[in-house]
Structure formats: structure tokens, C-alpha cells
Design a protein around this motif. Structure first.
Motif, short mmCIF file in Angstrom:
data_model
loop_
_atom_site.label_atom_id
_atom_site.label_comp_id
_atom_site.label_asym_id
_atom_site.label_seq_id
_atom_site.Cartn_x
_atom_site.Cartn_y
_atom_site.Cartn_z
N LYS A 153 -8.30 -8.22 13.38
CA LYS A 153 -8.01 -7.12 14.29
C LYS A 153 -8.09 -5.83 13.49
CE LYS A 153 -4.72 -5.80 17.90
NZ LYS A 153 -3.45 -6.15 18.57
N ARG A 154 -9.28 -5.30 13.41
CA ARG A 154 -9.54 -4.20 12.47
C ARG A 154 -8.78 -2.92 12.81
NH1 ARG A 154 -13.32 -5.95 9.15
NH2 ARG A 154 -14.56 -7.74 9.83
N ALA A 155 -8.54 -2.67 14.08
CA ALA A 155 -7.81 -1.46 14.45
C ALA A 155 -6.39 -1.49 13.89
CB ALA A 155 -7.77 -1.31 15.97
N ASP A 199 -5.67 -0.37 9.71
CA ASP A 199 -5.37 1.00 9.27
C ASP A 199 -3.87 1.28 9.33
OD1 ASP A 199 -8.02 1.54 8.78
OD2 ASP A 199 -8.39 2.38 10.77
N GLU A 200 -3.22 0.84 10.40
CA GLU A 200 -1.77 1.02 10.49
C GLU A 200 -1.06 0.21 9.43
OE1 GLU A 200 1.93 -0.21 13.42
OE2 GLU A 200 -0.05 0.13 14.31
N MET A 201 -1.49 -1.01 9.19
CA MET A 201 -0.83 -1.88 8.21
C MET A 201 -0.91 -1.31 6.80
SD MET A 201 -2.19 -5.50 9.77
CE MET A 201 -1.59 -6.49 8.38
N ARG A 202 -1.97 -0.61 6.51
CA ARG A 202 -2.12 -0.04 5.16
C ARG A 202 -1.10 1.05 4.88
NH1 ARG A 202 -7.90 -0.54 6.59
NH2 ARG A 202 -8.74 -2.33 5.45
N THR A 203 -0.43 1.57 5.92
CA THR A 203 0.62 2.59 5.72
C THR A 203 1.99 1.96 5.50
OG1 THR A 203 1.19 2.78 8.09
CG2 THR A 203 -0.68 4.09 7.28
N TRP A 204 2.08 0.64 5.57
CA TRP A 204 3.37 -0.03 5.47
C TRP A 204 3.91 -0.07 4.04
CZ3 TRP A 204 2.44 -4.99 8.91
CH2 TRP A 204 2.28 -4.58 10.25
#
Length: 212
Positions: free
Chosen positions: A188-190, A193-198
Motif C-alpha cells: 500500500k504505497r500511499a 509516506d505516512e509511515m516514514r514519519t513515524w
């Protein structure tokens, strides 16, 4: 993996592999076939592989394995019937596969083909549809076996929403043959990007020491 050459009388039929459907494809492409196959057909499975069952299907997994090798691969499944007409289904499937190969581009592709029992007697059109993601309604009935141990009888079913008109399950329920293009990349590529901010980290973990 145990491999056995299979004969029907004096006629050599091929090879049987004591492994998963995906193992069959791996071994065939890597070892058994004298030349690289141009096509992988997985099935015919006795029972439809449609909707979310695609995610669990060994038949589809074998086709995915062929796609990993860059070979056009097609999973074929027939609606379950105690007296299933596999020969008739094979005749129908071969016709559809020939059409697929004549129309697809040069790149390898992965397809899922499902045949309802009704289509063997009164063929309708072929529906090009996505897989349904409607959840299975899980129901389990607890029973007691002959040895006194409990077991569970799965009795769930799919309920197709009224507004779900263009999916494999809806089309199969109407007696149509269904064809779906699949892809084995489940990322789930979208969300990445959010996960990389975790800012997840293992820095503060203590060294694991199993307890006695």
C-alpha cells in the motif's frame, strides 16, 4: 520435493510434484522443463477462487509464481459441483485463454479466470471485473467428534451488497464467466509516506534474554 513421472497406459502425461501448487511451478520452470514455458495455467481448481478467496488460493499462488518468473500465467477455477464437468470447463477455458493470448501485449501478465457451473450449459458473456473485497460472513458451529473432542464446522457465506454490480462475485452469481487481471505487489504505497514519519526505532531495546 518428491517428483514422479505420470503415465496413462503408454501415454506420458507429465510430472506430479509432492508439494504446493507454487512448488510445482518453481520446479517445472527451474528444473523439469527442457525449455522455458511461454505460459503457465494453474488449475482447473474444483471450487471458485473469487473475491477475497483469491488471497488464500493455492491455485492463484501457482499462477503468481509463474508471474514471478516473467511468464504469462492464468489461474482457472470451476464452481464446486459434486459432478463437476472438468472436460467441458477445460474446453471453455482453453478457448478463453487463446483469446487472451491473442489480445494481450508482449509483457507477461497475471490473470484469474472463474467459471460458474451455469456457464457450462448455457454460456453467457465473459465479464472483465475486479475481485470483490466484500468480507466473508464467518459462522462456526461447534460439534463433537466421534472421539469426544470438539471441532468447528465452518458455515459462513458471502453476502453480495446490492450496489456491488461489477465484481467477480456478482458476475459469477449471474452465471457469467469472469476474468480479472491481478498483480502480486500488495504494497500500500500511499501509506508508506505516512509511515516514514513515524520514526520507529530499536535503539532503546534491551538485549533479549530468554527466561528460564
Amino acid at each position: 520435493l518428491i517428483v514422479k513421472e505420470i503415465f496413462d497406459g503408454e501415454t506420458r502425461r507429465g510430472w506430479a510434484v509432492d508439494g504446493s501448487p507454487a512448488d510445482c511451478v518453481k520446479l517445472a520452470v527451474s528444473v523439469i522443463c527442457p525449455e522455458r514455458p511461454q505460459l503457465v495455467v494453474s488449475g482447473i481448481n474444483g471450487g471458485q477462487n473469487a473475491g477475497i478467496n483469491v488471497l488464500y488460493s493455492g491455485t492463484v499462488a501457482a499462477a503468481i509464481e509463474g508471474a514471478f518468473f516473467g511468464i504469462t500465467s492464468i489461474a482457472v477455477s470451476l464452481e464446486y459441483d459434486e459432478h463437476a464437468q472438468f472436460e467441458r470447463a477445460a474446453y471453455l477455458a482453453r478457448n478463453v485463454i487463446q483469446q487472451i493470448l491473442s489480445k494481450k501485449g508482449p509483457e507477461s501478465q497475471l490473470f484469474n479466470l472463474n467459471i460458474p457451473t451455469a456457464a457450462l450449459k448455457h454460456p453467457k458473456d465473459i465479464r472483465i471485473v475486479p475481485m470483490s473485497v466484500t468480507p466473508w460472513i464467518e459462522e462456526y458451529e461447534e460439534r463433537i467428534g466421534p472421539n469426544g473432542r470438539p471441532y468447528y464446522w465452518a458455515s459462513g457465506e458471502f453476502e453480495i451488497p446490492d450496489d456491488e454490480n461489477e465484481t467477480d462475485l456478482a458476475a459469477l452469481a449471474e452465471g457469467h464467466v469472469t476474468l480479472t487481471a491481478l498483480d502480486f505487489d500488495l504494497t500500500k504505497r500511499a501509506m508508506l509516506d505516512e509511515m516514514r514519519t513515524w520514526k520507529l526505532s530499536l535503539d532503546d531495546l534491551e538485549i533479549y534474554s530468554p527466561t528460564e
